[in-house]
Design a protein around this motif. Structure first.
Motif, mmCIF file in Angstrom:
data_model
loop_
_atom_site.group_PDB
_atom_site.id
_atom_site.type_symbol
_atom_site.label_atom_id
_atom_site.label_comp_id
_atom_site.label_asym_id
_atom_site.label_seq_id
_atom_site.Cartn_x
_atom_site.Cartn_y
_atom_site.Cartn_z
ATOM 1 N N PRO A 268 14.643 -3.983 -3.132
ATOM 2 C CA PRO A 268 14.805 -2.521 -3.103
ATOM 3 C C PRO A 268 16.163 -2.097 -2.553
ATOM 4 O O PRO A 268 16.616 -2.589 -1.529
ATOM 5 C CB PRO A 268 13.665 -2.072 -2.169
ATOM 6 N N GLY A 269 16.811 -1.198 -3.261
ATOM 7 C CA GLY A 269 18.124 -0.733 -2.854
ATOM 8 C C GLY A 269 19.257 -1.588 -3.383
ATOM 9 O O GLY A 269 20.413 -1.163 -3.387
ATOM 10 N N HIS A 270 18.952 -2.797 -3.821
ATOM 11 C CA HIS A 270 19.957 -3.708 -4.359
ATOM 12 C C HIS A 270 19.742 -3.978 -5.840
ATOM 13 O O HIS A 270 20.696 -4.258 -6.565
ATOM 14 C CB HIS A 270 19.927 -5.045 -3.602
ATOM 15 N N GLY A 271 18.500 -3.947 -6.289
ATOM 16 C CA GLY A 271 18.173 -4.280 -7.674
ATOM 17 C C GLY A 271 17.524 -5.651 -7.743
ATOM 18 O O GLY A 271 16.663 -5.995 -6.929
ATOM 19 N N GLY A 272 17.963 -6.455 -8.699
ATOM 20 C CA GLY A 272 17.413 -7.785 -8.872
ATOM 21 C C GLY A 272 18.306 -8.855 -8.269
ATOM 22 O O GLY A 272 19.305 -8.559 -7.605
ATOM 23 N N ILE A 273 17.944 -10.111 -8.511
ATOM 24 C CA ILE A 273 18.741 -11.226 -8.020
ATOM 25 C C ILE A 273 20.162 -11.152 -8.562
ATOM 26 O O ILE A 273 21.144 -11.343 -7.832
ATOM 27 C CB ILE A 273 18.087 -12.562 -8.424
ATOM 28 N N LEU A 274 20.308 -10.851 -9.849
ATOM 29 C CA LEU A 274 21.643 -10.794 -10.449
ATOM 30 C C LEU A 274 22.450 -9.621 -9.924
ATOM 31 O O LEU A 274 23.684 -9.693 -9.867
ATOM 32 C CB LEU A 274 21.527 -10.713 -11.976
ATOM 33 N N ASP A 275 21.794 -8.534 -9.557
ATOM 34 C CA ASP A 275 22.518 -7.387 -9.008
ATOM 35 C C ASP A 275 23.120 -7.712 -7.643
ATOM 36 O O ASP A 275 24.220 -7.270 -7.327
ATOM 37 C CB ASP A 275 21.576 -6.184 -8.874
ATOM 38 N N ARG A 276 22.400 -8.506 -6.852
ATOM 39 C CA ARG A 276 22.857 -8.806 -5.498
ATOM 40 C C ARG A 276 23.783 -10.022 -5.454
ATOM 41 O O ARG A 276 24.717 -10.087 -4.655
ATOM 42 C CB ARG A 276 21.651 -9.038 -4.597
ATOM 43 N N PHE A 277 23.517 -11.009 -6.322
ATOM 44 C CA PHE A 277 24.252 -12.261 -6.235
ATOM 45 C C PHE A 277 25.174 -12.488 -7.429
ATOM 46 O O PHE A 277 25.556 -13.622 -7.710
ATOM 47 C CB PHE A 277 23.272 -13.435 -6.100
ATOM 48 N N ASP A 278 25.532 -11.405 -8.131
ATOM 49 C CA ASP A 278 26.448 -11.555 -9.270
ATOM 50 C C ASP A 278 27.811 -12.088 -8.824
ATOM 51 O O ASP A 278 28.370 -12.999 -9.444
ATOM 52 C CB ASP A 278 26.591 -10.231 -10.023
ATOM 53 N N SER A 279 28.341 -11.525 -7.750
ATOM 54 C CA SER A 279 29.648 -11.975 -7.282
ATOM 55 C C SER A 279 29.578 -13.375 -6.684
ATOM 56 O O SER A 279 30.503 -14.184 -6.861
ATOM 57 C CB SER A 279 30.205 -10.989 -6.249
ATOM 58 N N VAL A 280 28.482 -13.694 -5.980
ATOM 59 C CA VAL A 280 28.317 -15.036 -5.407
ATOM 60 C C VAL A 280 28.301 -16.086 -6.509
ATOM 61 O O VAL A 280 28.821 -17.192 -6.341
ATOM 62 C CB VAL A 280 27.022 -15.111 -4.574
ATOM 63 N N THR A 281 27.706 -15.746 -7.651
ATOM 64 C CA THR A 281 27.636 -16.682 -8.773
ATOM 65 C C THR A 281 29.023 -17.126 -9.216
ATOM 66 O O THR A 281 29.229 -18.282 -9.599
ATOM 67 C CB THR A 281 26.901 -16.029 -9.956
ATOM 68 N N PHE A 282 29.996 -16.237 -9.149
ATOM 69 C CA PHE A 282 31.355 -16.574 -9.552
ATOM 70 C C PHE A 282 32.140 -17.226 -8.413
ATOM 71 O O PHE A 282 32.973 -18.106 -8.653
ATOM 72 C CB PHE A 282 32.096 -15.318 -10.024
ATOM 73 N N VAL A 283 31.891 -16.802 -7.184
ATOM 74 C CA VAL A 283 32.683 -17.302 -6.049
ATOM 75 C C VAL A 283 32.276 -18.723 -5.657
ATOM 76 O O VAL A 283 33.130 -19.526 -5.264
ATOM 77 C CB VAL A 283 32.543 -16.353 -4.838
ATOM 78 N N ALA A 284 30.991 -19.058 -5.776
ATOM 79 C CA ALA A 284 30.516 -20.377 -5.339
ATOM 80 C C ALA A 284 31.242 -21.523 -6.045
ATOM 81 O O ALA A 284 31.695 -22.476 -5.381
ATOM 82 C CB ALA A 284 29.008 -20.482 -5.539
ATOM 83 N N PRO A 285 31.405 -21.503 -7.385
ATOM 84 C CA PRO A 285 32.160 -22.596 -8.021
ATOM 85 C C PRO A 285 33.613 -22.646 -7.570
ATOM 86 O O PRO A 285 34.179 -23.738 -7.413
ATOM 87 C CB PRO A 285 32.059 -22.274 -9.522
ATOM 88 N N PHE A 286 34.228 -21.472 -7.370
ATOM 89 C CA PHE A 286 35.616 -21.438 -6.911
ATOM 90 C C PHE A 286 35.754 -22.105 -5.544
ATOM 91 O O PHE A 286 36.651 -22.929 -5.329
ATOM 92 C CB PHE A 286 36.117 -19.993 -6.845
ATOM 93 N N VAL A 287 34.872 -21.762 -4.611
ATOM 94 C CA VAL A 287 34.942 -22.334 -3.264
ATOM 95 C C VAL A 287 34.702 -23.840 -3.317
ATOM 96 O O VAL A 287 35.417 -24.624 -2.663
ATOM 97 C CB VAL A 287 33.920 -21.663 -2.327
ATOM 98 N N TRP A 288 33.718 -24.261 -4.096
ATOM 99 C CA TRP A 288 33.429 -25.700 -4.189
ATOM 100 C C TRP A 288 34.635 -26.462 -4.740
ATOM 101 O O TRP A 288 35.014 -27.507 -4.199
ATOM 102 C CB TRP A 288 32.203 -25.918 -5.072
#
Length: 294
Positions: A268-288
């Motif tokens: 609630p207030g954020h949406g779904g998993i993709l709404d909250r973790f969309d940016s993390v999905t892109f940043v995680a491979p970069f950091v690794w």
């Protein structure tokens, strides 16, 4: 805003506990569940009614990716190189692609056949997205480095998102990408870059402190804080925030094209998993990948 804050207050400590201090298999189970939910959200938003026959296969494939990554990393950490987990994961991916195309061929003569757009959506949701998101598990299980590494993408993404939000609210005048996300501004994007650096700074300070004080827990002694220079903090913060904002806009493009406001309502207030973790999905491979170089 109240719901958004309350979800963060309750959910963030739980996320930190499972990602950083629970056994690695618990992290794997959490990410498998999140990948499955994210795949379902993406298929529901972008594949449409005619893509429904592919949804179950896609969700199963997405959940299987973190399991395969866990097996691969476990073997690397124990040097049991005789077990071919990575080729097995590649085989599963090939079987998944074969299965969805076979289903599309089988239903081609029907009035409600599966369009190619739904097939490509399934491949992204079932393979590309979970492979990117599972880099959190790779960070969590990186040998001889420490469990705190898993929080690097979260520090960058959440710091960038938070500062971009408030900078946009307070100073935003020039639209960044009005046709994709009308509320995002250039001023907010600049605030996001600052937030990425601040997030990295907080991470380094906390990791340094824990590495020096919590000597009773060896994995924390191997935390990454002291190994990351302040120059790397600045570089990872700026580049990571840029990638974070591109990831946010990328998932917004999908929502805009298919007329979806939110991917879901799980948070609630954020949406779904993709709404909250969309940016993390892109940043995680970069950091690794960056840590492999560092």
């Amino acid at each position: 805003m109240f719901k958004r804050v309350m979800v963060a207050v309750v959910g963030l400590p739980l996320l930190i506990l499972i990602l950083g201090w629970a056994p690695s298999w618990a992290t794997m189970l959490l990410l498998a569940a999140m990948c499955a939910i994210g795949a379902w959200e993406l298929m529901r938003a972008a594949a449409g009614e005619r893509g429904k026959p592919l949804t179950s296969l896609t969700v199963i494939a997405a959940a299987a990716v973190p399991v395969c990554v866990y097996g691969e990393m476990s073997i690397e950490n124990t040097e049991l190189t005789a077990l071919p987990v990575l080729p097995f994961a590649a085989l599963l991916g090939a079987v998944f692609i074969f299965a969805i195309f076979a289903l599309a061929i089988h239903r081609y003569d029907e009035e409600q056949g599966i369009p190619f757009a739904a097939v490509t959506c399934a491949i992204f949701a079932g393979l590309a997205f979970p492979l990117m998101f599972s880099c959190l598990l790779r960070l969590r299980m990186m040998p001889a480095i420490g469990m705190l590494q898993v929080f690097l993408p979260l520090a960058i993404s959440f710091g960038s998102d938070t500062f971009a939000l408030f900078a946009g609210m307070l100073c935003g005048k020039h639209k960044l990408a009005p046709k994709v996300s009308p509320k995002k501004t250039v001023e907010g994007a600049i605030g996001g870059l600052l937030g990425g650096v601040i997030g990295m700074t907080v991470f380094k300070l906390v990791a340094d402190s824990m590495a020096h004080t919590l000597t009773v827990y060896p994995p924390i002694e191997m935390a990454a804080g002291p190994q990351i220079s302040w120059g790397a903090v600045f570089a990872l913060g700026i580049i990571g925030s840029t990638i974070s904002q591109i990831g946010d806009l990328s998932f917004s493009v999908i929502k805009r094209e298919f007329g979806v406001k939110d991917y879901g309502n799980l948070l609630p207030g954020h949406g779904g998993i993709l709404d909250r973790f969309d940016s993390v999905t892109f940043v995680a491979p970069f950091v690794w990948l960056a840590l492999q170089l560092l």
